[in-house]
Enzyme design. Structure first.
Site, mmCIF file in Angstrom:
data_model
loop_
_atom_site.group_PDB
_atom_site.id
_atom_site.type_symbol
_atom_site.label_atom_id
_atom_site.label_comp_id
_atom_site.label_asym_id
_atom_site.label_seq_id
_atom_site.Cartn_x
_atom_site.Cartn_y
_atom_site.Cartn_z
ATOM 1 N N LYS A 1 46.803 -20.076 -19.914
ATOM 2 C CA LYS A 1 46.497 -21.390 -20.506
ATOM 3 C C LYS A 1 45.595 -21.252 -21.725
ATOM 4 O O LYS A 1 45.102 -22.243 -22.251
ATOM 5 C CB LYS A 1 45.794 -22.274 -19.470
ATOM 6 C CG LYS A 1 46.559 -22.484 -18.185
ATOM 7 C CD LYS A 1 45.696 -23.298 -17.210
ATOM 8 C CE LYS A 1 46.125 -23.062 -15.784
ATOM 9 N NZ LYS A 1 45.072 -23.449 -14.830
ATOM 10 N N HIS B 1 40.295 5.488 -20.223
ATOM 11 C CA HIS B 1 40.532 5.296 -18.785
ATOM 12 C C HIS B 1 39.530 6.218 -18.079
ATOM 13 O O HIS B 1 39.892 7.255 -17.510
ATOM 14 C CB HIS B 1 41.973 5.691 -18.460
ATOM 15 C CG HIS B 1 42.474 5.220 -17.124
ATOM 16 N ND1 HIS B 1 41.653 4.703 -16.141
ATOM 17 C CD2 HIS B 1 43.740 5.198 -16.616
ATOM 18 C CE1 HIS B 1 42.397 4.387 -15.086
ATOM 19 N NE2 HIS B 1 43.663 4.669 -15.352
ATOM 20 N N ARG C 1 48.541 3.177 -9.097
ATOM 21 C CA ARG C 1 47.472 4.043 -8.598
ATOM 22 C C ARG C 1 46.082 3.429 -8.747
ATOM 23 O O ARG C 1 45.292 3.418 -7.799
ATOM 24 C CB ARG C 1 47.479 5.386 -9.353
ATOM 25 C CG ARG C 1 48.488 6.368 -8.854
ATOM 26 C CD ARG C 1 49.007 7.210 -9.995
ATOM 27 N NE ARG C 1 49.829 6.364 -10.836
ATOM 28 C CZ ARG C 1 51.125 6.137 -10.605
ATOM 29 N NH1 ARG C 1 51.733 6.759 -9.633
ATOM 30 N NH2 ARG C 1 51.818 5.307 -11.367
ATOM 31 N N THR C 2 45.766 2.954 -9.950
ATOM 32 C CA THR C 2 44.376 2.560 -10.202
ATOM 33 C C THR C 2 44.003 1.336 -9.364
ATOM 34 O O THR C 2 42.969 1.317 -8.692
ATOM 35 C CB THR C 2 44.173 2.277 -11.703
ATOM 36 O OG1 THR C 2 44.707 3.373 -12.445
ATOM 37 C CG2 THR C 2 42.702 2.115 -12.024
ATOM 38 N N ARG D 1 41.621 -3.952 -15.993
ATOM 39 C CA ARG D 1 42.602 -3.265 -16.847
ATOM 40 C C ARG D 1 43.106 -4.267 -17.865
ATOM 41 O O ARG D 1 43.494 -5.378 -17.511
ATOM 42 C CB ARG D 1 43.777 -2.697 -16.061
ATOM 43 C CG ARG D 1 44.875 -2.170 -16.990
ATOM 44 C CD ARG D 1 45.889 -1.321 -16.312
ATOM 45 N NE ARG D 1 45.335 -0.036 -15.927
ATOM 46 C CZ ARG D 1 46.060 0.956 -15.423
ATOM 47 N NH1 ARG D 1 47.352 0.796 -15.249
ATOM 48 N NH2 ARG D 1 45.497 2.101 -15.072
HETATM 49 N N1 CP Z 1 47.187 6.873 -13.737
HETATM 50 C C1 CP Z 1 47.223 5.529 -13.750
HETATM 51 O O1 CP Z 1 46.398 4.855 -14.394
HETATM 52 O O2 CP Z 1 48.251 4.984 -13.026
HETATM 53 P P1 CP Z 1 48.545 3.438 -12.852
HETATM 54 O O3 CP Z 1 48.959 2.913 -14.226
HETATM 55 O O4 CP Z 1 49.633 3.334 -11.840
HETATM 56 O O5 CP Z 1 47.268 2.758 -12.429
#
Ligand code: CP
Length: 309
Positions: free
Chosen positions: A85, A134, A55-56, A106
């Protein structure tokens, strides 16, 4: 319009800025209906993902493209970037910031986006940092609550499942603390209770909360049930704790029967077995797919607010 640059934690937002983001997100719904815009023409976004995502990453990439921008990407950065590396996060950010106007990061370590923001001349967006935060998920969660329930003050919300490892619920608590008359119920197996840091933050901000082990009883009292997955990947060498936590709180027909007509079920997804799909997905109160779709509009709004001149 307020100026946004790095987005590293939910605490950085105030109510006024949240209201602006949600207003722009609503405009973005129209932009998508009219096949996008060219407002970010020639701007480049890098998505740098050290942990899996559907999603993100894809909603950020879709958001950038729908606004006319370009995307460069490294998924599985642990494996496919020069981190393999031995390159440090800081060096990676210094390099990528020369190629992109904004970096969506991320990472598996709590605090990684903060570190990245300290060396980056371009905006860093925290797309999840380990069990830390998040913040853009929390923004889309609030946007969804506002759309579905019609208000953000005077809300009761149950957070259910893996609250110790859940970065989405942590960020959501920080955002909810901006609003009035909020009541939070934490419903979690003992091994994954909400952390003391969040509880102390809620106390400091005079947010009423309580812990409960009775999901059915809590379900009768709330406007939102925010279910989360027990995150197996965060248990490391504690498989027994994972087994103790999993399967304890499941949303099924019996929970639906306790909920009021207006109460919604949310989930940041992905889900495993904590929602009985065949019993819940077709109920109109199941808001989790609408919630995920809202991520596109909120992320378009953020990109526009950060990058559009
Ligand atoms: N909700 C969410 O962060 O989903 P993903 O891990 O698929 O990005």
């Amino acid at each position: 319009m307020a100026r946004l640059f790095h987005i590293v934690e939910a605490q950085q937002f105030d109510r006024e800025l949240l209201g602006e983001i949600f207003a722009v997100a609503q405009e973005m719904e129209q932009v998508v209906q009219h096949y996008g815009s060219n407002i970010l023409n020639r701007r480049v976004m890098a998505t740098l993902f050290y942990e899996p995502s559907t999603r993100t990453r894809l909603s950020f990439e879709s958001a950038m493209r729908r606004l006319g921008g370009e995307v460069i990407t490294t998924e599985s950065a642990q494996e496919f970037s020069s981190v393999a590396k031995g390159e440090t996060l800081e060096d990676t950010i210094r390099i990528v910031s020369g190629y992109a106007d904004l970096i969506v990061l991320r990472h598996n370590e709590s605090g990684a986006s903060r570190r990245a923001s300290e060396v980056s001349p371009v905006p860093i967006i925290n797309a999840g940092d380990g069990p830390g935060q998040h913040p853009t998920q929390a923004l889309l969660d609030l946007y969804t609550i506002n759309r579905e329930i019609g208000r953000l003050d005077n809300l009761a919300i149950a957070m259910v499942g893996d609250l110790a490892n859940g970065r989405t619920v942590r960020s959501l608590c920080y955002l909810l603390a901006k609003y009035k008359d909020i009541k939070v119920y934490f419903v979690a197996p003992p091994v994954v209770r909400m952390g003391d840091d969040i509880k102390a933050y809620l106390k400091r901000h005079k947010i009423n909360f309580e812990e409960s082990d009775n999901l059915h009883q809590v379900a009768t009292q709330v406007d939102v049930i925010y279910q989360t997955r027990i995150q197996r990947e965060r248990f490391g060498d504690r498989p027994a704790d994972y087994e103790q936590a999993r399967g304890k709180y499941i949303i099924d027909r019996s929970v639906l029967d306790c909920m009021r007509a207006h109460t919604i079920i949310m989930h940041p997804l992905p889900r495993v077995d904590e929602i009985k799909r065949e019993e819940v997905d077709t109920d109109p109160r199941a808001a989790y797919f609408r919630q995920a779709h809202n991520g596109l509009y909120v992320r378009m709004a953020l990109l526009k607010m950060i990058l559009a001149r």
